[in-house]
Design a protein around this motif. Structure first.
Motif, PDB file in Angstrom:
ATOM      1  N   VAL A 234      16.112  -0.409  10.278  1.00 28.70           N
ATOM      2  CA  VAL A 234      15.582  -1.438   9.376  1.00 28.70           C
ATOM      3  C   VAL A 234      16.354  -2.747   9.570  1.00 28.70           C
ATOM      4  CG1 VAL A 234      15.166  -2.042   6.948  1.00 28.70           C
ATOM      5  CG2 VAL A 234      15.041   0.362   7.683  1.00 28.70           C
TER       6      VAL A 234
ATOM      7  N   PHE B 187      17.753  -1.399  -1.958  1.00 27.30           N
ATOM      8  CA  PHE B 187      16.900  -0.479  -2.688  1.00 27.30           C
ATOM      9  C   PHE B 187      17.771   0.580  -3.335  1.00 27.30           C
ATOM     10  CE2 PHE B 187      14.599  -2.035   1.023  1.00 27.30           C
ATOM     11  CZ  PHE B 187      13.452  -2.531   0.440  1.00 27.30           C
TER      12      PHE B 187
ATOM     13  N   SER C   2       5.664  -6.448   6.710  1.00 30.85           N
ATOM     14  CA  SER C   2       4.947  -6.326   5.436  1.00 30.85           C
ATOM     15  C   SER C   2       4.561  -7.719   4.953  1.00 30.85           C
ATOM     16  CB  SER C   2       5.832  -5.663   4.385  1.00 30.85           C
ATOM     17  OG  SER C   2       5.236  -5.800   3.096  1.00 30.85           O
ATOM     18  N   LEU C   3       3.382  -7.820   4.357  1.00 28.42           N
ATOM     19  CA  LEU C   3       2.910  -9.090   3.799  1.00 28.42           C
ATOM     20  C   LEU C   3       2.716  -8.959   2.287  1.00 28.42           C
ATOM     21  CD1 LEU C   3       0.304  -9.898   6.624  1.00 28.42           C
ATOM     22  CD2 LEU C   3       2.661 -10.682   6.481  1.00 28.42           C
ATOM     23  N   HIS C   4       3.500  -8.080   1.679  1.00 28.61           N
ATOM     24  CA  HIS C   4       3.518  -7.918   0.226  1.00 28.61           C
ATOM     25  C   HIS C   4       4.010  -9.234  -0.418  1.00 28.61           C
ATOM     26  CE1 HIS C   4       5.366  -6.697  -3.618  1.00 28.61           C
ATOM     27  NE2 HIS C   4       4.421  -5.777  -3.636  1.00 28.61           N
TER      28      HIS C   4
ATOM     29  N   THR D 160      16.568   2.394   2.323  1.00 28.81           N
ATOM     30  CA  THR D 160      15.369   1.712   2.805  1.00 28.81           C
ATOM     31  C   THR D 160      14.322   1.860   1.722  1.00 28.81           C
ATOM     32  OG1 THR D 160      13.785   1.563   4.659  1.00 28.81           O
ATOM     33  CG2 THR D 160      14.438   3.768   3.986  1.00 28.81           C
TER      34      THR D 160
ATOM     35  N   SER E 237      -1.241  -2.795   4.554  1.00 32.37           N
ATOM     36  CA  SER E 237       0.151  -2.838   4.073  1.00 32.37           C
ATOM     37  C   SER E 237       1.102  -2.508   5.219  1.00 32.37           C
ATOM     38  CB  SER E 237       0.372  -1.832   2.926  1.00 32.37           C
ATOM     39  OG  SER E 237       0.233  -0.504   3.390  1.00 32.37           O
ATOM     40  N   GLY E 238       2.380  -2.781   4.987  1.00 41.50           N
ATOM     41  CA  GLY E 238       3.394  -2.346   5.934  1.00 41.50           C
ATOM     42  C   GLY E 238       3.442  -0.824   5.978  1.00 41.50           C
ATOM     43  N   THR E 239       3.202  -0.209   4.839  1.00 38.51           N
ATOM     44  CA  THR E 239       3.175   1.259   4.768  1.00 38.51           C
ATOM     45  C   THR E 239       2.057   1.817   5.647  1.00 38.51           C
ATOM     46  OG1 THR E 239       3.996   1.117   2.508  1.00 38.51           O
ATOM     47  CG2 THR E 239       3.009   3.213   3.159  1.00 38.51           C
TER      48      THR E 239
ATOM     49  N   SER F 265       8.752   4.096   0.993  1.00 40.35           N
ATOM     50  CA  SER F 265       7.489   4.328   1.704  1.00 40.35           C
ATOM     51  C   SER F 265       7.737   5.059   3.029  1.00 40.35           C
ATOM     52  CB  SER F 265       6.752   3.007   1.947  1.00 40.35           C
ATOM     53  OG  SER F 265       7.452   2.183   2.842  1.00 40.35           O
TER      54      SER F 265
ATOM     55  N   ALA G   6       9.956  -5.169   7.984  1.00 44.89           N
ATOM     56  CA  ALA G   6       9.283  -5.651   6.768  1.00 44.89           C
ATOM     57  C   ALA G   6       9.976  -6.882   6.184  1.00 44.89           C
ATOM     58  CB  ALA G   6       9.226  -4.531   5.723  1.00 44.89           C
ATOM     59  N   HIS G   7      11.305  -6.991   6.424  1.00 50.00           N
ATOM     60  CA  HIS G   7      12.073  -8.116   5.867  1.00 50.00           C
ATOM     61  C   HIS G   7      12.269  -9.230   6.887  1.00 50.00           C
ATOM     62  CE1 HIS G   7      14.450  -5.226   2.964  1.00 50.00           C
ATOM     63  NE2 HIS G   7      13.145  -5.154   2.831  1.00 50.00           N
TER      64      HIS G   7
HETATM   65  C1  LIG Z   1       8.139  -3.739   1.743  1.00 45.67           C
HETATM   66  C2  LIG Z   1       8.725  -2.754   2.670  1.00 45.67           C
HETATM   67  C3  LIG Z   1       7.951  -1.799   3.344  1.00 45.67           C
HETATM   68  C4  LIG Z   1       6.505  -1.525   3.045  1.00 45.67           C
HETATM   69  O1  LIG Z   1       5.667  -2.613   3.021  1.00 45.67           O
HETATM   70  P1  LIG Z   1       4.345  -2.602   2.111  1.00 45.67           P
HETATM   71  O2  LIG Z   1       3.566  -3.761   2.663  1.00 45.67           O
HETATM   72  O3  LIG Z   1       4.787  -2.815   0.700  1.00 45.67           O
HETATM   73  O4  LIG Z   1       3.655  -1.311   2.301  1.00 45.67           O
HETATM   74  C5  LIG Z   1       8.575  -0.977   4.273  1.00 45.67           C
HETATM   75  N1  LIG Z   1       9.883  -1.059   4.511  1.00 45.67           N
HETATM   76  C6  LIG Z   1      10.672  -1.951   3.880  1.00 45.67           C
HETATM   77  C7  LIG Z   1      12.130  -2.005   4.219  1.00 45.67           C
HETATM   78  C8  LIG Z   1      10.122  -2.812   2.919  1.00 45.67           C
HETATM   79  O5  LIG Z   1      10.921  -3.659   2.262  1.00 45.67           O
END
Ligand SMILES: *Cc1c(COP(=O)(O)O)cnc(C)c1O
Length: 391
Positions: free
Chosen positions: A129, A327, A179-181, A83, A57-59, A86, A157-158
């Motif tokens: 961010v 957020f 992030s690849l959510h 933000t 995860s990005g986390t 996480s 992540a974005h």
């Molecule tokens: C989605 C996101 C993360 C975390 O990514 P995950 O893959 O969901 O752990 C971190 N920072 C921002 C700003 C995000 O939008």
């Protein structure tokens, strides 16, 4: 009114994506292996970074970065409150103190001046961010952080595929996380990537990804890890399985067409929303040459629109339009409300203003222009003051 529900985000999965995952499932090796290595190589090649480490995860990527830097009690980490939680959770769990800086009212990004003003002799890391697909103004931050031995970890992540005004692709310089959510611009199901231009830091992250063994579970030419591998320094278990990595890679191959589609949908929104009072999209950031349009965010201002955000979201929902909030400011969450007093949370005027108004409306690759038009007509219906303007 639409007969089917339009979500605010939806992954775009092609037959090639399905074929790539199926091939891994049939191959006899489904966890981290050749597929992950090939994805990492493709990331380095396109983005121009030295090392890319694919993670769960990005986390996980942010966690490893903070851990590798040895962040802990007594340290301060400067980041926006607006933000994803996480980041703030991770900072707190290391025992360090998050220091919140306000964001620009129209781009939702921190300015170099605001970050610099929040720096003290305890600051070890700053985490700016790239919001909604734009690029944060990072060069001045790199320069004052370099002078003071502070590390910049860019939360991108974005922003996979975003290009800075100087022509640099996000992730090409310094250290960044993606992030690849499934709601992000490209997805691996769940997943994340740490990219860095520092080979030694990249090696440390790679080692921490798999128990600190100094190797991955899979090593080239070996089909498995050497049973003699030793712990060099205790690590985590954040390796990205090939099932996920090949999906991420297949999506990454379509990144440019994804961004092109998102951009054209976003431009249609910009044009059509400009005549609706109190529904204000984000402003353009000068630091961005190419926005990847991860989200389309509007601010619902009750005094002009005649409806508040909660009412707006509910009214759209009854018209089969999904929305989200990216957020809620971290300092407003229960645990943070109870603990922020001890922190030097300064003036968060713009954060609070946006916290009450931001709303993400549908934007994803599979949307049609008719879908955009549906969203805009629904907005016209639910915003009482819109009728006055159009007639
Ligand atoms: C989605 C996101 C993360 C975390 O990514 P995950 O893959 O969901 O752990 C971190 N920072 C921002 C700003 C995000 O939008």
């Amino acid at each position: 009114m639409r007969s089917d529900f339009l979500p605010f985000a939806k992954p775009s999965i092609s037959e090639e994506d399905v074929a790539a995952v199926t091939e891994v499932l049939r191959s006899g090796w489904i966890t981290t292996g050749a597929g992950c290595a090939a994805f990492e190589e493709a990331l380095c090649e396109r983005i121009g970074c030295h090392t890319a480490v694919a993670l769960t995860s990005g986390t996980a990527a942010m966690h490893l970065a903070l851990h590798a830097l040895g962040i802990g009690p007594g340290d301060e980490v400067v980041t926006p409150s607006l933000t994803w939680v996480s980041t703030i959770n991770l900072i707190c769990m290391t025992g360090a103190t998050p220091v919140f800086v306000d964001v620009d009212r129209d781009t939702l990004m921190v300015s170099p001046a605001a970050v610099e003003a929040a720096v003290t002799d305890r600051t070890r890391v700053i985490i700016p961010v790239d919001f909604a697909g734009a690029a944060v103004d990072i060069d001045p931050m790199r320069s004052f952080c370099g002078d003071r031995n502070i590390t910049v970890i860019e939360d991108a992540a974005h922003a996979i595929g975003t290009v800075r005004s100087g022509g640099e692709e996000v992730g090409a310089c310094g250290t960044a996380i993606f992030s690849l959510h499934p709601i992000k611009t490209i997805t691996s199901g769940e997943g994340g990537v740490l990219v860095t231009d520092d080979p030694e830091f990249g090696d440390r992250i790679r080692r921490l990804r798999f128990h600190g063994l100094g190797v991955d579970a899979w090593q080239r030419g070996q089909q498995g890890r050497s049973p003699q591998a030793e712990v060099i320094k205790p690590g985590f278990k954040y390796n990205l399985p090939d099932m996920n990595a090949v999906l991420g890679h297949s999506q990454f191959n379509r990144l440019d067409s994804f961004i092109e589609r998102r951009t054209s949908l976003a431009m249609r929104y910009q044009e059509q929303l400009s005549s609706i009072p109190g529904i204000t999209p984000l402003g353009e950031a000068n630091s961005t040459a190419k926005n990847s349009w991860h989200l389309f965010i509007v601010r619902v201002d009750e005094s002009e629109a005649g409806i508040d955000r909660a009412g707006f979201m509910d009214a759209l929902k009854t018209r089969n339009i999904g929305t989200g909030i990216h957020f809620r400011a971290a300092h407003g969450h229960q645990w943070y409300r109870e603990h922020t007093d001890a922190w030097r949370a300064g003036d968060l005027t713009n954060t609070n203003w946006n916290d009450a108004r931001i709303c993400s409306i549908p934007l994803f690759v599979g949307m049609t222009t008719a879908d955009v038009d549906d969203v805009v007509s629904a907005i016209r219906e639910v915003v009482p003051t819109a009728a006055e303007v159009t007639t």
